[in-house]
Write an enzyme that holds these catalytic residues in place. Structure first.
Site, short mmCIF file in Angstrom:
data_model
loop_
_atom_site.label_atom_id
_atom_site.label_comp_id
_atom_site.label_asym_id
_atom_site.label_seq_id
_atom_site.Cartn_x
_atom_site.Cartn_y
_atom_site.Cartn_z
CB VAL A 58 -0.87 -0.19 1.24
CG1 VAL A 58 -2.06 -1.12 1.04
CG2 VAL A 58 -0.18 -0.21 2.65
CG ASN A 84 -7.59 -4.23 8.13
OD1 ASN A 84 -7.78 -3.98 9.41
ND2 ASN A 84 -6.77 -5.41 7.85
CE1 TYR A 152 -1.68 1.43 14.51
CE2 TYR A 152 -2.93 2.40 16.46
CZ TYR A 152 -2.93 1.48 15.34
OH TYR A 152 -3.69 0.68 15.02
CE LYS A 156 -4.83 3.01 12.52
NZ LYS A 156 -5.26 2.18 11.35
#
Length: 247
Positions: A58, A84, A152, A156
């Protein structure tokens, strides 16, 4: 004719659980990921014709472009993208974080989701009937951070912005976009909390987890709605998880 779904990070964990639930409601599922062997093993868990495996990085625009060209040629359309795929690095104080680790997380979790979203929107605009749905894996870290989790958490939180922007920009083309924020689920990553994770006050505590199947079922619920209805954000977690009250 069955609808077509693409699940990135589909070889295991949340991705594989979601793929199984999607197949259960009639989707033909494309399992995409970097590990060809793991993907091949995952496909054996489906009935014939329910799932296919495709290798994908990705973080590579070329890899993403090649996959979506293959989807258009092989299936003619894409009805659902579940963004995902993701990764993380060891929790460290921000002043000790290597730039390479920051970029590794951002490139996979955010840029990867953007590249797949961009390609999906292009295809969903062109196909007939026009439209489709995109679901992003936000994680509860899109809402509240753990200690020492800057890359992280930042990735997000940014996914939430990408979700809302895509939902807005997709309206004119019958493209819905929503986000699922997953708490501790029983996967290789989620099971780490069973050994104890640092809380906001610095102490280490074991946290409850949910079966990963509950996450897959939640994704399938979102995917099964008519395109005129969108779940913009869903949070699914253990009832006793200490998310509410973090900090």
């Amino acid at each position: 004719m069955s609808k077509i779904a693409l699940v990135t990070g589909g070889g295991s964990g949340i991705g594989l659980s979601a793929a199984k639930s999607l197949a259960g409601i009639g989707f033909t599922v494309i399992l995409a990921g970097r590990n060809r062997e793991k993907l091949a093993q995952a496909v054996t868990q489906f009935a014939p014709g329910q799932a296919v495996a495709r290798q994908l990085d990705v973080t590579s625009p070329q890899s993403v472009a090649a996959l979506f060209a293959d989807i258009q040629e092989s299936f003619g359309r894409l009805d659902l993208l579940f963004n995902n795929a993701g990764n993380n690095v060891k929790d460290v104080p921000i002043d000790e974080l290597a730039v390479e680790d920051w970029l590794s997380v951002i490139n996979t979790n955010l840029t990867g989701a953007f590249l797949c979203t961009q390609a999906a929107v292009k295809l969903m605009k062109l196909q007939s009937p026009q439209g489709g749905r995109i679901i992003n894996n936000g994680s509860v870290s899109a809402q509240s951070p753990r200690p020492n989790s800057a890359p992280y958490t930042a990735s997000k939180h940014a996914i939430t912005g990408l979700t809302k922007s895509t939902a807005l920009d997709g309206r004119a083309f019958n493209i819905a976009c929503g986000q699922i924020d997953v708490g501790n689920a029983a996967t290789d990553m989620g099971n780490k909390v069973l050994a104890g994770r640092m809380q906001a006050d610095g102490h280490i505590a074991e946290e409850p987890v949910i079966a990963v199947e509950r996450v897959g079922e939640s994704v399938a619920f979102m995917a099964g709605l008519p395109l005129g209805t969108n779940v913009l954000t869903m949070t699914v977690m253990a009832s006793a998880m200490p998310l509410v009250g973090r900090g």
